[in-house]
Each structure stands twice: as C-alpha cells, then as structure tokens.
Design a protein around this motif. Structure first.
Motif, PDB file in Angstrom:
ATOM      1  N   GLU A 293     -54.098   2.105  24.677  1.00  0.00           N
ATOM      2  CA  GLU A 293     -54.888   3.319  24.868  1.00  0.00           C
ATOM      3  C   GLU A 293     -55.102   3.678  26.330  1.00  0.00           C
ATOM      4  OE1 GLU A 293     -58.137   0.393  22.893  1.00  0.00           O
ATOM      5  OE2 GLU A 293     -57.278   2.085  21.853  1.00  0.00           O
ATOM      6  N   GLY A 294     -55.491   4.943  26.568  1.00  0.00           N
ATOM      7  CA  GLY A 294     -55.647   5.447  27.933  1.00  0.00           C
ATOM      8  C   GLY A 294     -57.030   5.999  28.201  1.00  0.00           C
ATOM      9  N   GLU A 295     -57.111   6.909  29.179  1.00  0.00           N
ATOM     10  CA  GLU A 295     -58.382   7.553  29.539  1.00  0.00           C
ATOM     11  C   GLU A 295     -58.116   9.042  29.765  1.00  0.00           C
ATOM     12  OE1 GLU A 295     -58.172   4.920  33.056  1.00  0.00           O
ATOM     13  OE2 GLU A 295     -57.074   4.392  31.253  1.00  0.00           O
ATOM     14  N   PHE A 296     -59.173   9.851  29.714  1.00  0.00           N
ATOM     15  CA  PHE A 296     -59.024  11.294  29.922  1.00  0.00           C
ATOM     16  C   PHE A 296     -60.106  11.853  30.822  1.00  0.00           C
ATOM     17  CE2 PHE A 296     -57.470  10.277  25.668  1.00  0.00           C
ATOM     18  CZ  PHE A 296     -56.192  10.811  25.698  1.00  0.00           C
ATOM     19  N   ASP A 297     -59.700  12.718  31.786  1.00  0.00           N
ATOM     20  CA  ASP A 297     -60.697  13.523  32.496  1.00  0.00           C
ATOM     21  C   ASP A 297     -60.685  14.926  31.863  1.00  0.00           C
ATOM     22  OD1 ASP A 297     -58.561  14.956  33.585  1.00  0.00           O
ATOM     23  OD2 ASP A 297     -58.663  13.922  35.521  1.00  0.00           O
ATOM     24  N   GLN A 298     -61.471  15.858  32.436  1.00  0.00           N
ATOM     25  CA  GLN A 298     -61.645  17.162  31.777  1.00  0.00           C
ATOM     26  C   GLN A 298     -60.326  17.937  31.664  1.00  0.00           C
ATOM     27  OE1 GLN A 298     -64.975  18.591  34.109  1.00  0.00           O
ATOM     28  NE2 GLN A 298     -66.459  17.556  32.782  1.00  0.00           N
ATOM     29  N   GLU A 299     -59.497  17.925  32.710  1.00  0.00           N
ATOM     30  CA  GLU A 299     -58.214  18.653  32.689  1.00  0.00           C
ATOM     31  C   GLU A 299     -57.253  18.040  31.672  1.00  0.00           C
ATOM     32  OE1 GLU A 299     -57.670  21.585  34.007  1.00  0.00           O
ATOM     33  OE2 GLU A 299     -59.768  21.386  34.642  1.00  0.00           O
ATOM     34  N   GLN A 300     -57.212  16.713  31.643  1.00  0.00           N
ATOM     35  CA  GLN A 300     -56.323  16.038  30.687  1.00  0.00           C
ATOM     36  C   GLN A 300     -56.757  16.320  29.250  1.00  0.00           C
ATOM     37  OE1 GLN A 300     -57.087  12.299  32.553  1.00  0.00           O
ATOM     38  NE2 GLN A 300     -55.067  12.165  33.502  1.00  0.00           N
ATOM     39  N   ALA A 301     -58.060  16.430  29.022  1.00  0.00           N
ATOM     40  CA  ALA A 301     -58.569  16.723  27.675  1.00  0.00           C
ATOM     41  C   ALA A 301     -58.069  18.083  27.211  1.00  0.00           C
ATOM     42  CB  ALA A 301     -60.093  16.672  27.653  1.00  0.00           C
ATOM     43  N   LYS A 302     -58.125  19.070  28.112  1.00  0.00           N
ATOM     44  CA  LYS A 302     -57.646  20.419  27.764  1.00  0.00           C
ATOM     45  C   LYS A 302     -56.179  20.376  27.365  1.00  0.00           C
ATOM     46  CE  LYS A 302     -60.759  22.855  30.852  1.00  0.00           C
ATOM     47  NZ  LYS A 302     -60.874  23.305  32.230  1.00  0.00           N
ATOM     48  N   ALA A 303     -55.405  19.581  28.083  1.00  0.00           N
ATOM     49  CA  ALA A 303     -53.960  19.539  27.845  1.00  0.00           C
ATOM     50  C   ALA A 303     -53.606  18.923  26.492  1.00  0.00           C
ATOM     51  CB  ALA A 303     -53.273  18.775  28.982  1.00  0.00           C
ATOM     52  N   VAL A 304     -54.347  17.942  26.040  1.00  0.00           N
ATOM     53  CA  VAL A 304     -53.937  17.241  24.811  1.00  0.00           C
ATOM     54  C   VAL A 304     -54.703  17.663  23.559  1.00  0.00           C
ATOM     55  CG1 VAL A 304     -53.215  15.194  26.125  1.00  0.00           C
ATOM     56  CG2 VAL A 304     -55.499  15.246  25.085  1.00  0.00           C
ATOM     57  N   LEU A 305     -55.764  18.428  23.731  1.00  0.00           N
ATOM     58  CA  LEU A 305     -56.675  18.721  22.623  1.00  0.00           C
ATOM     59  C   LEU A 305     -55.979  19.348  21.413  1.00  0.00           C
ATOM     60  CD1 LEU A 305     -59.602  18.343  21.914  1.00  0.00           C
ATOM     61  CD2 LEU A 305     -60.124  20.526  22.987  1.00  0.00           C
ATOM     62  N   ALA A 306     -55.109  20.321  21.644  1.00  0.00           N
ATOM     63  CA  ALA A 306     -54.484  21.046  20.536  1.00  0.00           C
ATOM     64  C   ALA A 306     -53.675  20.118  19.625  1.00  0.00           C
ATOM     65  CB  ALA A 306     -53.596  22.162  21.086  1.00  0.00           C
ATOM     66  N   ASP A 307     -53.100  19.075  20.204  1.00  0.00           N
ATOM     67  CA  ASP A 307     -52.253  18.187  19.413  1.00  0.00           C
ATOM     68  C   ASP A 307     -52.995  16.964  18.871  1.00  0.00           C
ATOM     69  OD1 ASP A 307     -50.070  19.808  19.948  1.00  0.00           O
ATOM     70  OD2 ASP A 307     -49.654  18.768  21.844  1.00  0.00           O
ATOM     71  N   ARG A 308     -54.285  16.903  19.133  1.00  0.00           N
ATOM     72  CA  ARG A 308     -55.045  15.724  18.719  1.00  0.00           C
ATOM     73  C   ARG A 308     -55.144  15.688  17.189  1.00  0.00           C
ATOM     74  NH1 ARG A 308     -55.597  11.516  21.840  1.00  0.00           N
ATOM     75  NH2 ARG A 308     -57.471  10.300  21.414  1.00  0.00           N
ATOM     76  N   GLN A 309     -54.801  14.566  16.598  1.00  0.00           N
ATOM     77  CA  GLN A 309     -54.811  14.455  15.131  1.00  0.00           C
ATOM     78  C   GLN A 309     -56.198  14.216  14.573  1.00  0.00           C
ATOM     79  OE1 GLN A 309     -52.119  11.602  13.188  1.00  0.00           O
ATOM     80  NE2 GLN A 309     -51.128  11.416  15.170  1.00  0.00           N
ATOM     81  N   TYR A 310     -57.120  13.715  15.377  1.00  0.00           N
ATOM     82  CA  TYR A 310     -58.416  13.301  14.834  1.00  0.00           C
ATOM     83  C   TYR A 310     -59.512  13.617  15.824  1.00  0.00           C
ATOM     84  CZ  TYR A 310     -57.328   9.415  17.941  1.00  0.00           C
ATOM     85  OH  TYR A 310     -56.975   8.666  19.010  1.00  0.00           O
TER      86      TYR A 310
END
Ligand code: GYE
Length: 310
Positions: A293-310
């Motif tokens: 597993e990894g970590e996320f800051d605010q910009e990274q969260a925006k980038a991956v949110l749409a594809d998040r399965q859960y």
C-alpha cells in the motif's frame, strides 16, 4: 466443484472447500469493502463461504468460530477484533484439525502453531507514515504558529492490533521532533460516530489543537463534522491525517478537509482464497503475507478518486 472423490466432509478437492469466516463487524467503510471482497472472491474461487458479523464483540467471534468447528468446515478465517484471548478457541480448532488463517488483524499469542498464516497490512508502518508526514510538514502543521505542534489522536478499537500498532508507529516518528506532542488520545472505536464524539470532547478540553491523527478515515470524517460544528475549517484551521483511503476519506482529502491519508488495502479476498486452497491441500504457506500500500496527498487523491473501487 471439479473434484469427484472428495470423501465426506473433510478436505477434498479445491472445489469442495467450505470456509467459515468470522468478521469483526461493519464498523467502517474499510470493513464493508473487506467483506465484499471476501464474499466475491469466495464465489470466484468456488469456495463455499459461511460468514458471520460479530458486531465488534470478541464473544460473538468466539461463538462463530466454535460453530464453524462443530460444522466441520475445511478452513476457518477470521479478523480478530482484539489481539488477546484467543488461545483456547484456537486450540479447539487445532484439535479438530481445522486450519486457521488470520486475516487483516493479528493475535498476540506465543503459540504460532495455532494458525497457519497471517494475511494483512503492516500497521506499524502505517503509523510510521502518518507520523513522518506530521514531521515532514512541521512548518505548515504548526497552524497556530506558536512553535508547538499539538496533536490529538483518535485511536481505533482498544486492544485491536491496528490501534496498538498505529499508535506505536506514529509515536516512533514524531519523537524525532520535540515540537510535536500528542496532547490527548482516546478511542473512537473505528467509527464515524466515535470519531465525532471524541473530537467534540477534545475541542472542549484542548485550546490549541494543530493536528488530528485519526486511526481510520471514518473517525477522521466524524472529527470533520465536530470541527465544522465548532465553526472551524477542517484541513485548514486543524490539519487531519488518517489511515485507510476509502472513497469517503479520499473525497474529503480531495476537497481539502483531510490533509493526508495513508493507504490500508481492504481487498484481501483474492489472496485469502489462494491461501485457503493451499492450507486445505496441506501445502506450505508463508507465516506472514503482507499487503502492499501507499499514501495520498490532496492532488493525488483527485487523480485516483474516479477509479477507486471502494
Ligand atoms: O483500518 C479500520 C477498520 O483492521 C485494518 O479496521 C483494519 C481496520 C481499518 O475498522 O477502518
């Protein structure tokens, strides 16, 4: 199933495996995703699943495990709500020759023969990552600019492996910087409601809070409600770091209400079913299987949110 000579009850071909799974409860978004993953993966793997929800009570989990022993399932998997107090029931499973797989959380037992393997995250490492973020961002985390970074901690369930280990991992990192102190620490039981209540109490008892460290997203989301109700801006007036990275947490992160999230992956189902097939077949498995597993800051969260399965 594909095997034709499975005998009666015991461990036959992989198509004939019955697993008894004793889940902690449905306390968080993480847990809901974990349950779905286990149910879907059992189906995909052709494993018959008996599933129980202990509502965060150890006695309920022990009852469920005893009933799986009585039903002579081929393998038992469970996520121990707390670390201690499992030896007796695990000895019963061992005597009945039913292999046990610890899933997600560990037990604190000196007898390693009581289970085949432990599949789950490194919770100390997760606490380390949260603590390191507070240290690395000390300047901006000192919201009140008084040279001190006062952290309030919302712990997970008392006695649970992730609560014990995340606390320790966090403390190990922040101890490097004498400006950073945990000024209050209480359990929110890994729930949104618990996080909200604890944060309400902290806001009354502590006058200078810079950072909230919540042991999971749900507690952080509850803290956000309490902070907003007090007329403050979460993520700005008080910084927030959490662990899990479920969709609601990632949404709050992308909106600026949370500042940093350490990932804890709940999708343990596929690895669990693989391990179950192996232990039932009598194959050797590693004593410890870690999730990545990894970590996320605010910009990274925006980038991956749409594809998040859960
Ligand atoms: O972080 C929390 C859940 O045991 C890793 O339990 C799990 C934790 C998870 O309630 O959200």
């Amino acid at each position: 199933g594909s095997s034709s000579d499975s005998g009666s009850g015991g461990s036959g071909g992989s198509g004939d495996i019955t697993m008894g799974f004793a889940q902690v409860g449905a306390e968080s978004g993480w847990r809901t995703a974990n349950t779905k993953s286990i149910q879907a993966s059992a189906k995909d793997a052709g494993i018959k699943l008996k599933f129980s929800d202990a509502q965060q009570k150890q006695e309920n989990q022990i009852k469920a495990i005893r009933s799986y022993i009585q039903q002579k399932v081929d393998v038992i998997a469970f996520s121990p709500v707390v670390e201690t107090g499992w030896d007796t029931v695990l000895q019963e499973a061992k005597r009945a020759k039913i292999p046990v797989i610890l899933t997600d959380r560990a037990v604190d037992s000196s007898d390693k023969s009581l289970y085949k393997t432990f599949l789950g995250s490194d919770f100390v490492l997760e606490g380390n990552k949260a603590g390191q973020w507070v240290v690395d961002n000390a300047a901006t985390n000192d919201v009140n600019k008084d040279g001190k970074i006062n952290v309030v901690e919302i712990q997970g369930t008392t006695g649970a492996a992730p609560a014990i280990d995340r606390k320790k991992g966090f403390e190990d990192k922040i101890s490097a910087d004498p400006k950073i102190k945990v000024v209050a620490s209480q359990t929110g039981d890994f729930t949104r409601d618990g996080g909200k209540k604890v944060m309400e109490a902290f806001l009354k008892s502590q006058k200078d809070i810079d950072v909230v460290f919540a042991h999971n997203d749900d507690e952080g989301l509850g803290a956000i409600e309490a902070i907003e109700a007090a007329g403050l801006k979460p993520g700005t007036d008080i910084k927030i770091v959490t662990i899990d990275a479920v969709k609601d947490g990632m949404t709050a992160l992308s909106e600026g209400k949370i500042n940093y999230i350490v990932e804890c992956n709940p999708l343990l189902g596929p690895q669990l079913m693989d391990l179950a097939k192996k232990v039932v077949a009598g194959e050797d498995v590693p004593a410890r299987v870690e999730t990545k597993e990894g970590e996320f800051d605010q910009e990274q969260a925006k980038a991956v949110l749409a594809d998040r399965q859960y």
